[in-house]
Scaffold this motif. Structure first.
Motif, mmCIF file in Angstrom:
data_model
loop_
_atom_site.group_PDB
_atom_site.id
_atom_site.type_symbol
_atom_site.label_atom_id
_atom_site.label_comp_id
_atom_site.label_asym_id
_atom_site.label_seq_id
_atom_site.Cartn_x
_atom_site.Cartn_y
_atom_site.Cartn_z
ATOM 1 N N GLN A 31 41.957 51.013 35.190
ATOM 2 C CA GLN A 31 43.038 50.778 36.271
ATOM 3 C C GLN A 31 42.900 49.953 37.292
ATOM 4 O O GLN A 31 43.827 49.039 37.570
ATOM 5 N N LEU A 32 41.598 49.760 37.925
ATOM 6 C CA LEU A 32 41.469 48.329 38.565
ATOM 7 C C LEU A 32 41.463 47.230 38.063
ATOM 8 O O LEU A 32 42.349 46.145 38.666
ATOM 9 N N ARG A 33 41.018 47.017 36.666
ATOM 10 C CA ARG A 33 41.334 45.880 36.051
ATOM 11 C C ARG A 33 42.638 45.337 35.776
ATOM 12 O O ARG A 33 43.246 44.289 35.870
ATOM 13 N N ALA A 34 43.457 46.584 35.488
ATOM 14 C CA ALA A 34 44.966 46.196 35.109
ATOM 15 C C ALA A 34 45.675 45.685 36.263
ATOM 16 O O ALA A 34 46.555 45.144 36.331
ATOM 17 N N ALA A 35 45.240 46.084 37.589
ATOM 18 C CA ALA A 35 45.833 45.651 38.816
ATOM 19 C C ALA A 35 45.186 44.321 39.249
ATOM 20 O O ALA A 35 45.574 44.138 40.440
ATOM 21 N N GLY A 36 44.291 43.714 38.674
ATOM 22 C CA GLY A 36 43.595 42.608 38.745
ATOM 23 C C GLY A 36 42.522 42.692 39.921
ATOM 24 O O GLY A 36 42.029 41.756 40.730
ATOM 25 N N LEU A 37 41.994 44.012 40.082
ATOM 26 C CA LEU A 37 40.785 44.269 40.777
ATOM 27 C C LEU A 37 39.474 44.551 40.144
ATOM 28 O O LEU A 37 39.425 44.936 38.788
ATOM 29 N N ARG A 38 38.391 44.920 40.662
ATOM 30 C CA ARG A 38 37.036 45.390 40.393
ATOM 31 C C ARG A 38 36.472 45.881 41.418
ATOM 32 O O ARG A 38 36.832 45.688 42.625
ATOM 33 N N PRO A 39 35.619 47.005 41.085
ATOM 34 C CA PRO A 39 34.876 47.602 42.171
ATOM 35 C C PRO A 39 34.017 47.002 43.403
ATOM 36 O O PRO A 39 34.084 47.507 44.276
ATOM 37 N N GLY A 40 33.586 45.732 42.914
ATOM 38 C CA GLY A 40 32.938 44.970 43.781
ATOM 39 C C GLY A 40 31.775 45.581 44.560
ATOM 40 O O GLY A 40 31.365 45.536 45.621
ATOM 41 N N GLY A 41 30.974 46.234 43.668
ATOM 42 C CA GLY A 41 29.762 46.766 44.466
ATOM 43 C C GLY A 41 29.644 47.954 44.948
ATOM 44 O O GLY A 41 28.731 48.646 45.504
ATOM 45 N N GLN A 42 31.049 48.575 45.244
ATOM 46 C CA GLN A 42 31.210 49.896 45.937
ATOM 47 C C GLN A 42 30.554 51.088 45.185
ATOM 48 O O GLN A 42 30.287 51.049 43.802
ATOM 49 N N GLU A 43 30.006 52.197 45.538
ATOM 50 C CA GLU A 43 29.599 53.247 44.908
ATOM 51 C C GLU A 43 30.856 54.090 44.418
ATOM 52 O O GLU A 43 32.043 53.904 44.770
ATOM 53 N N VAL A 44 30.357 55.059 43.467
ATOM 54 C CA VAL A 44 31.579 55.868 42.815
ATOM 55 C C VAL A 44 31.774 56.936 43.938
ATOM 56 O O VAL A 44 31.060 57.341 44.603
ATOM 57 N N ALA A 45 33.369 56.763 44.182
ATOM 58 C CA ALA A 45 33.838 57.658 45.105
ATOM 59 C C ALA A 45 34.167 59.293 44.536
ATOM 60 O O ALA A 45 34.077 60.041 45.250
#
Length: 128
Positions: A36-50
């Motif tokens: 879902q992040l990728r479809a929005a043009g985003l990536r987790p960016g090193g954050q932990e799983v929420a």
């Protein structure tokens, strides 16, 4: 793990699974999977799983798990540069070369066999 029900998968405090857990398709707003992040043009960016979403499965199989990341902490996807495209082309070209005969076969060598079709047929004929 015992068979999970949809009710067992609702654990917003994380007491049972160690992470806030929600049933499939019932995650709160502001959280998204990698896809879902990728479809929005985003990536987790090193954050932990929420958090995570669980989907029970039949016949005692492990439940399906999807990890969720915070959308507000996500970073934009890095753009593909000319150097990254060149690296992808080199990697694909390397997969087309048979390790046995060292020829570019024009297709990716199957990892299940490890060699091109010609070498596979030859080794099978020698073994028989």
């Amino acid at each position: 793990m015992n068979r999970l029900t949809r009710t067992d998968c609702h654990d917003p405090t994380g007491a049972r699974f160690g992470l806030p857990t929600y049933p499939w398709r019932l995650a709160p707003e502001g959280l998204a999977t990698r896809r879902q992040l990728r479809a929005a043009g985003l990536r987790p960016g090193g954050q932990e799983v929420a958090a995570q979403v669980l989907r029970p499965r039949r016949r005692g199989r492990e439940p399906l798990v999807a990890y969720l990341y915070r959308i507000d902490a996500a970073k934009p996807v890095r753009p593909m540069t000319a150097a990254r495209w060149a690296a992808v082309r080199r990697a694909v070209a390397a997969r087309r070369v048979c390790p046995a005969c060292r020829l570019d076969r024009g297709y990716c060598i199957p990892t299940s066999v490890g060699v091109c079709n010609t070498c596979s047929m030859t080794s099978a004929a020698l073994a028989a």
